[in-house]
Design an enzyme around this catalytic site. Structure first.
Site, PDB file in Angstrom:
ATOM      1  N   SER A   1       0.825  -1.205   0.000  1.00  0.00           N
ATOM      2  CA  SER A   1       0.000   0.000   0.000  1.00  0.00           C
ATOM      3  C   SER A   1       0.858   1.252   0.000  1.00  0.00           C
ATOM      4  O   SER A   1       2.068   1.184   0.204  1.00  0.00           O
ATOM      5  CB  SER A   1      -0.889   0.007   1.241  1.00  0.00           C
ATOM      6  OG  SER A   1      -0.092   0.019   2.411  1.00  0.00           O
TER       7      SER A   1
ATOM      8  N   LEU B   1      -1.482   9.098  15.923  1.00  0.00           N
ATOM      9  CA  LEU B   1      -1.245   9.064  17.373  1.00  0.00           C
ATOM     10  C   LEU B   1       0.177   8.605  17.691  1.00  0.00           C
ATOM     11  O   LEU B   1       0.809   9.129  18.626  1.00  0.00           O
ATOM     12  CB  LEU B   1      -2.270   8.155  18.068  1.00  0.00           C
ATOM     13  CG  LEU B   1      -3.736   8.597  17.909  1.00  0.00           C
ATOM     14  CD1 LEU B   1      -4.644   7.791  18.830  1.00  0.00           C
ATOM     15  CD2 LEU B   1      -3.928  10.092  18.175  1.00  0.00           C
TER      16      LEU B   1
ATOM     17  N   HIS C   1       3.554 -13.694  39.629  1.00  0.00           N
ATOM     18  CA  HIS C   1       3.360 -12.498  40.445  1.00  0.00           C
ATOM     19  C   HIS C   1       4.700 -11.893  40.841  1.00  0.00           C
ATOM     20  O   HIS C   1       5.616 -12.635  41.188  1.00  0.00           O
ATOM     21  CB  HIS C   1       2.573 -12.871  41.711  1.00  0.00           C
ATOM     22  CG  HIS C   1       2.446 -11.728  42.673  1.00  0.00           C
ATOM     23  ND1 HIS C   1       1.518 -10.727  42.493  1.00  0.00           N
ATOM     24  CD2 HIS C   1       3.137 -11.419  43.815  1.00  0.00           C
ATOM     25  CE1 HIS C   1       1.634  -9.858  43.478  1.00  0.00           C
ATOM     26  NE2 HIS C   1       2.606 -10.247  44.294  1.00  0.00           N
TER      27      HIS C   1
END
Ligand code: FAD
Ligand code: NAD
Length: 474
Positions: free
Chosen positions: A149, A190, A453
Site C-alpha cells: 500500500s 497518534l 506475580h
C-alpha cells in the site's frame, strides 16, 4: 532465455518475503521481485520498525525528562541529540532489512531488484532499478501479488516530505518542529504525533470523525484520547481540512467544522511548521499490468481474492495490504504462509476474528475480537470483566498505572469474544487472549490459569475473573 520458477512474488514486504520463504521450505523454486532496493517493504523500511524505534527513543527521552525524578533519579542537563536518535533508527532498519536478505539466501529464494510487471499468466518482467538494460523475463507456474500500500493523499494538501509530510517524512524530520499539525487521529497520527510531542513539538491532531482510532472499542478510544490529551496532544475533532499552503514561515492549514452547514461553524486557519498527513493508506498496484492481464480490481483499488487468495485469473494470487482487511504486518505475514501452503497443495486458513491490533503509544492500546459496540449491534448478549492497572501490583511498582483490561465473553457459553486493553505493554498482554480465542477458550480458562506475580498479565487474569463478577484484587 527466461528463468523458470514455481513462484514469482512481486513485492518483498512482510506478505511477499514470508510467502517466498514458506514456498521454498515446501520445495518450490521461488523468486521475489522488489523495487525499493531493500527487502522488508513498508513495514521494515518506512513503517512498523522505524516508527517503533523512534517511539522507544522518544519514550526514553520523556521518561528521563519527566519520570525519573519520581524514582529518585535526578538528571540534569538533559539534551536531545536528534541526529543520533535518527541514526540509531536507521541502523535498526538496515540490520533488519539486511537480515531478510540473508534469509532469502538461506532459503535459496532468488531476490531480484527491480520493478515487476505481469506480462501474461505465467510471465513476469523485471525492470532493473537503474532503468538501464532490457527487463528480465521470468516464467513461473504461479504469480503472487504482494505489492502493499501507499499513503492516501488528501486533496488540497500536497505532500513535499519537508513541510507537508507523510509518515515517511515524519520518520526523518531533521529538526524538532516547534509546531506540528497531524491530519488524522488514526494509528499513525497518534504514534508519530506522540513521538514529536515527546521531543518537544506542540502537536495538534485534526480528525474528521468525533472519535480517535475509529473502529476500536469506544470506551478504549475515549480513554486513550483523554490520556494522550493529558500528555499534551491537542485534538480538534469533527474538523475538515480544506487546504494547505506551504511557505517560508511554515504551512497554513485551512479547515472548517465538518458539519459547518448544520452548525454554522466558521472556517479557520492554523499555522504550523510541519503538517503530517495520516488519513489512511491505499492499495498500490501501479505499473503491475493488471488491466492487460485481466485481473479484477475492486472499487477502492483493492484486489479481490477467493478463499485460496487467488484472483479472478487462475495462477495469479494476491495477499497483504493490497487485498485489504486489516493493514497490518502480522496479517500480511500469515497470509504469506497460508497462501504458499495452499499453492503447494496443502490446506490452511486464518482466523480473521483473532488478529490483534496494537497502537504503540504510551500507554499502548491493544485490541482483538469484537468491540462492545459490535456485540450490541449484533444483538449478542455478553458479560464484561474490567480491571484497572492501578490495582495491579507490578504496574504500581513500575509507576505505570494508566489504563485497564476489558474482556468480553459470551453470556451463555463464556467464550471469549473480545479483549481491549489500554495500558503498559498492552501489545504483549493481548497475545494471551489471542491464543485463548484461537483455541475457542472461555474467560474462566484464563481466570484459572496461574499467572506469575507480580506481573502485568495478572490484570488479564483479574479481568477474566471479573467476567463472572469474582475479581479478587478490586
Ligand atoms: P508492503 O510492506 O507495502 O510491501 C510491498 C512491497 O512491494 C514494497 O516494498 C514495494 O516497494 C513493493 N512493490 C510494489 N510494487 C512493486 C512492483 N511492481 N515490483 C516490485 N516491487 C513492488 N503494521 C503492523 O502490524 N504493526 C505496526 O507497528 C505498523 N506500523 C506501521 C507504521 C507506519 C508508519 C506505516 C506506514 C505502516 C505500519 N504498519 C504496521 C503497516 C504495515 O507496514 C503493513 O501492513 C505491511 O507492511 C503490509 O505488508 P505488505 O507486504 O502487504 O506490503
Ligand atoms: P487510519 O485508518 O488508522 O487512520 C486514519 C484517520 O484519519 C482516521 O481516524 C480517519 O477518520 C481520519 N481521516 C480520514 N480522512 C480524513 C480527513 N480528510 N481529515 C481528517 N481526518 C481524516 O490510517 P493511518 O493512521 O494513516 O494508518 C494507515 C494504516 O497503517 C492503518 O491501516 C494501520 O493499520 C497501519 N498502521 C498500523 C500501525 C500499528 O499496527 N501499530 C501503525 C501505523 C500504521
Amino acid at each position: 532465455m527466461s528463468d523458470v520458477y514455481d513462484l514469482v512474488v512481486i513485492g518483498g514486504g512482510p506478505a511477499g518475503y514470508v510467502a517466498a520463504i514458506r514456498a521454498a521450505q515446501l520445495g518450490m523454486k521461488a523468486a521475489v521481485v522488489e523495487g525499493r532496493g531493500a527487502l522488508g517493504g513498508t513495514c521494515l523500511n518506512v513503517g512498523c520498525i522505524p516508527s517503533k524505534a523512534m517511539l522507544q527513543s522518544s519514550h526514553h527521552f520523556e521518561m528521563a525528562d519527566k519520570e525519573f525524578s519520581h524514582h529518585g533519579i535526578d538528571v540534569s542537563g538533559l539534551k536531545l541529540n536528534l541526529k543520533t536518535m535518527l541514526a540509531r533508527k536507521d541502523k535498526v532498519v538496515e540490520s533488519l532489512t539486511g537480515g531478510i536478505e540473508m534469509l532469502m539466501k538461506k532459503n535459496k529464494v532468488t531476490y531480484l531488484k527491480g520493478w515487476g510487471k505481469i506480462e501474461a499468466v505465467g510471465k513476469v518482467s523485471v525492470k532493473p532499478l537503474d532503468g538501464k538494460g532490457k527487463p528480465q523475463v521470468l516464467e513461473t507456474a504461479n504469480i503472487l501479488i504482494a505489492t502493499g500500500s501507499e499513503v492516501t493523499p488528501l486533496p488540497g494538501v500536497t505532500i513535499d516530505e519537508k513541510q507537508i509530510v507523510s509518515s515517511t517524512g515524519a520518520l526523518s524530520l531533521p529538526k524538532v518542529p516547534k509546531t506540528m499539525a497531524v491530519i488524522g487521529a488514526g494509528v499513525i497520527g497518534l504514534e508519530l504525533g506522540s513521538v514529536w510531542r515527546r521531543l518537544g513539538a506542540e502537536v495538534t491532531v485534526i480528525e474528521f470523525l468525533d472519535m480517535a482510532l475509529p473502529g476500536m472499542d469506544g470506551e478504549v478510544s475515549k480513554y486513550a484520547q483523554r490520556i494522550l490529551t493529558k500528555q499534551g496532544l491537542t485534538f480538534k475533532m469533527k474538523t475538515k481540512v480544506t487546504g494547505a499552503k506551504a511557505g517560508k514561515g511554515g504551512v497554513t492549514l485551512t479547515m472548517e467544522p465538518r458539519d459547518a452547514k448544520d452548525s454554522g461553524g466558521k472556517a479557520e486557519t492554523l499555522k504550523v511548521d510541519v503538517v503530517l498527513v495520516a488519513i489512511g493508506r491505499r492499495p498500490f498496484t501501479e505499473g503491475l499490468g493488471l488491466k492487460e492481464v485481466g485481473v479484477e480490481v475492486g472499487e477502492r483499488g483493492f484486489i479481490p481474492v477467493d478463499a485460496d487468495y487467488q484472483t479472478n485469473v487462475e495462477g495469479i494470487y494476491a495477499i497483504g495490504d493490497v487485498i485489504g482487511g486489516a493493514m497490518l504486518a502480522h496479517k500480511a505475514e500469515d497470509e504469506g504462509v497460508v497462501c504458499a501452503e495452499i499453492m503447494a497443495g496443502q490446506t490452511g486458513h486464518i482466523d480473521y476474528g483473532a488478529i490483534p491490533g496494537i497502537v504503540y503509544t504510551h500507554p499502548e492500546i491493544a485490541s482483538v475480537g469484537k468491540t462492545e459496540e459490535q456485540l450490541k449491534e449484533a444483538g449478542i448478549a455478553y458479560n464484561k470483566g474490567k480491571f484497572p492497572f492501578t490495582a495491579n501490583s507490578r504496574a504500581r511498582c513500575n509507576d505505570d498505572t494508566d489504563g485497564f483490561v476489558k474482556i468480553l465473553a459470551d453470556a451463555t457459553t463464556d467464550k471469549v469474544l473480545g479483549c481491549h486493553i489500554v495500558g503498559p505493554q498492552a501489545g504483549d498482554l493481548i497475545q494471551e487472549v489471542v491464543n485463548v480465542m484461537e483455541f475457542e477458550g472461555s474467560a474462566e480458562d484464563i481466570a484459572r490459569i496461574c499467572h506469575g506475580h507480580p506481573g502485568l498479565p495478572e490484570s488479564v487474569k483479574e479481568a477474566a475473573l471479573g467476567v463472572a463478577g469474582r475479581a479478587i484484587h478490586i
